[in-house]
Design a protein around this motif. Structure first.
Motif, short mmCIF file in Angstrom:
data_model
loop_
_atom_site.label_atom_id
_atom_site.label_comp_id
_atom_site.label_asym_id
_atom_site.label_seq_id
_atom_site.Cartn_x
_atom_site.Cartn_y
_atom_site.Cartn_z
N PHE A 78 47.73 38.34 40.38
CA PHE A 78 48.69 39.41 40.12
C PHE A 78 49.92 38.86 39.42
CE2 PHE A 78 46.29 40.59 43.85
CZ PHE A 78 46.07 41.94 43.72
N VAL A 79 50.58 39.71 38.62
CA VAL A 79 51.89 39.41 38.07
C VAL A 79 52.90 40.12 38.96
CG1 VAL A 79 53.47 39.76 36.13
CG2 VAL A 79 51.06 39.25 35.70
N ARG A 88 51.25 43.90 39.52
CA ARG A 88 50.25 44.31 38.53
C ARG A 88 49.07 43.36 38.58
NH1 ARG A 88 49.47 42.97 33.08
NH2 ARG A 88 51.42 41.82 33.05
N LEU A 89 47.88 43.92 38.80
CA LEU A 89 46.66 43.11 38.85
C LEU A 89 46.33 42.61 37.45
CD1 LEU A 89 44.15 42.08 40.43
CD2 LEU A 89 43.05 44.25 39.81
N LEU A 102 46.14 32.20 30.97
CA LEU A 102 47.26 33.11 31.23
C LEU A 102 48.50 32.67 30.47
CD1 LEU A 102 46.84 33.19 35.11
CD2 LEU A 102 46.42 35.11 33.57
N PRO A 103 49.40 33.65 30.21
CA PRO A 103 50.70 33.26 29.67
C PRO A 103 51.45 32.41 30.70
CG PRO A 103 50.33 35.63 29.42
CD PRO A 103 49.24 35.10 30.30
N GLU A 104 52.31 31.54 30.21
CA GLU A 104 53.13 30.73 31.09
C GLU A 104 53.90 31.64 32.04
OE1 GLU A 104 55.94 26.91 30.32
OE2 GLU A 104 56.32 28.65 29.05
N GLY A 105 53.97 31.27 33.31
CA GLY A 105 54.71 32.08 34.28
C GLY A 105 54.22 31.87 35.69
N THR A 106 54.78 32.65 36.62
CA THR A 106 54.42 32.58 38.03
C THR A 106 53.51 33.74 38.37
OG1 THR A 106 56.51 31.49 38.57
CG2 THR A 106 55.33 32.52 40.39
N TYR A 107 52.44 33.44 39.10
CA TYR A 107 51.44 34.44 39.48
C TYR A 107 51.21 34.41 40.98
CZ TYR A 107 50.64 34.69 34.52
OH TYR A 107 50.82 34.87 33.18
N HIS A 108 50.88 35.56 41.53
CA HIS A 108 50.54 35.69 42.94
C HIS A 108 49.02 35.72 43.04
CE1 HIS A 108 51.27 36.69 47.12
NE2 HIS A 108 50.33 37.62 47.03
N VAL A 109 48.45 34.79 43.82
CA VAL A 109 47.00 34.67 43.96
C VAL A 109 46.59 35.07 45.37
CG1 VAL A 109 45.02 33.08 43.89
CG2 VAL A 109 46.90 32.83 42.25
N VAL A 110 45.57 35.92 45.48
CA VAL A 110 45.02 36.32 46.77
C VAL A 110 43.58 35.81 46.82
CG1 VAL A 110 44.41 38.25 48.28
CG2 VAL A 110 46.50 38.36 46.90
N SER A 111 43.29 34.99 47.83
CA SER A 111 41.96 34.42 48.03
C SER A 111 41.30 35.14 49.20
CB SER A 111 42.09 32.93 48.34
OG SER A 111 40.84 32.38 48.71
N THR A 112 40.08 35.63 48.99
CA THR A 112 39.33 36.32 50.05
C THR A 112 38.08 35.53 50.36
OG1 THR A 112 40.16 38.44 49.24
CG2 THR A 112 38.28 38.51 50.74
#
Length: 186
Positions: A78-79, A88-89, A102-112
């Motif tokens: 997610f952004v 935003r997914l 991905l573009p440079e930046g910080t992302y939120h990752v959800v692992s299931t």
């Protein structure tokens, strides 16, 4: 105005095009990252550079020091938007070891992990020109229940699992009896 059309395409890192004089929009993409620039050709050879500030994520899951088999864990990226880390997914269903550009930046990752509620979250930074490799460590396990079932007047067998850390009970809808005996009235 007239909608622009693609006049040339290449998958090379340093493409060369022969174009008629005129104005063009050059676009470079790398996964979800892109850059565009207006270029005017005046009949003389022209060299220009477009830089895409992008990197990639490569994800894996583990329980303790044991890697989770690839088919048992998936990831969603997610952004963040404002204070919402899952704003935003970008993409769901990412597999272990898959390269996500991905573009440079910080992302939120959800692992299931598995088909249940074994979820782990992390904020990861993608840096320009680098592959960020991350292993999300789950505090989970697969449990196999093995017991003896005694039928009493065909009453159903019920089971529950208690989570001692949250003091919550979870009902089990189905049990695979792998070992044990089934006894009925004699």
């Amino acid at each position: 105005g007239t909608r622009p059309s693609i006049v040339a395409r290449s998958t090379e890192a340093e493409p060369h095009f022969t174009l008629a004089p005129g104005a063009y929009v050059a676009t470079v993409t790398y996964g979800f990252a892109s850059a565009s620039k207006r270029i005017v050709m005046g009949g003389q050879p022209t060299t220009d550079t477009l830089r895409v500030a992008a990197g990639a994520l490569k994800l894996a899951g583990a329980v303790g020091d044991q890697k989770i088999p690839p088919g048992q864990v998936t990831f969603s990226v997610f952004v963040p938007v404002g204070t919402n880390s899952e704003g935003r997914l970008v993409r769901a269903g990412i597999k272990t070891g898959e390269l996500l550009r991905l573009p440079e930046g910080t992302y939120h990752v959800v692992s299931t992990y598995g088909e249940s509620n074994a979820i782990q979250r992390a904020d990861l930074r993608v840096e320009n020109g680098k592959v960020t490799e991350a292993t999300l460590n789950h505090r989970a396990a697969t449990v196999t229940l093995s017991h003896t079932v005694t039928a009493v007047n065909d009453a159903p067998v019920l089971a529950a699992v208690s989570d001692l850390t949250t003091q919550e009970d979870t009902a089990i809808n189905s049990i695979d009896v792998l070992t044990g005996t089934v006894a009925g009235p004699t």
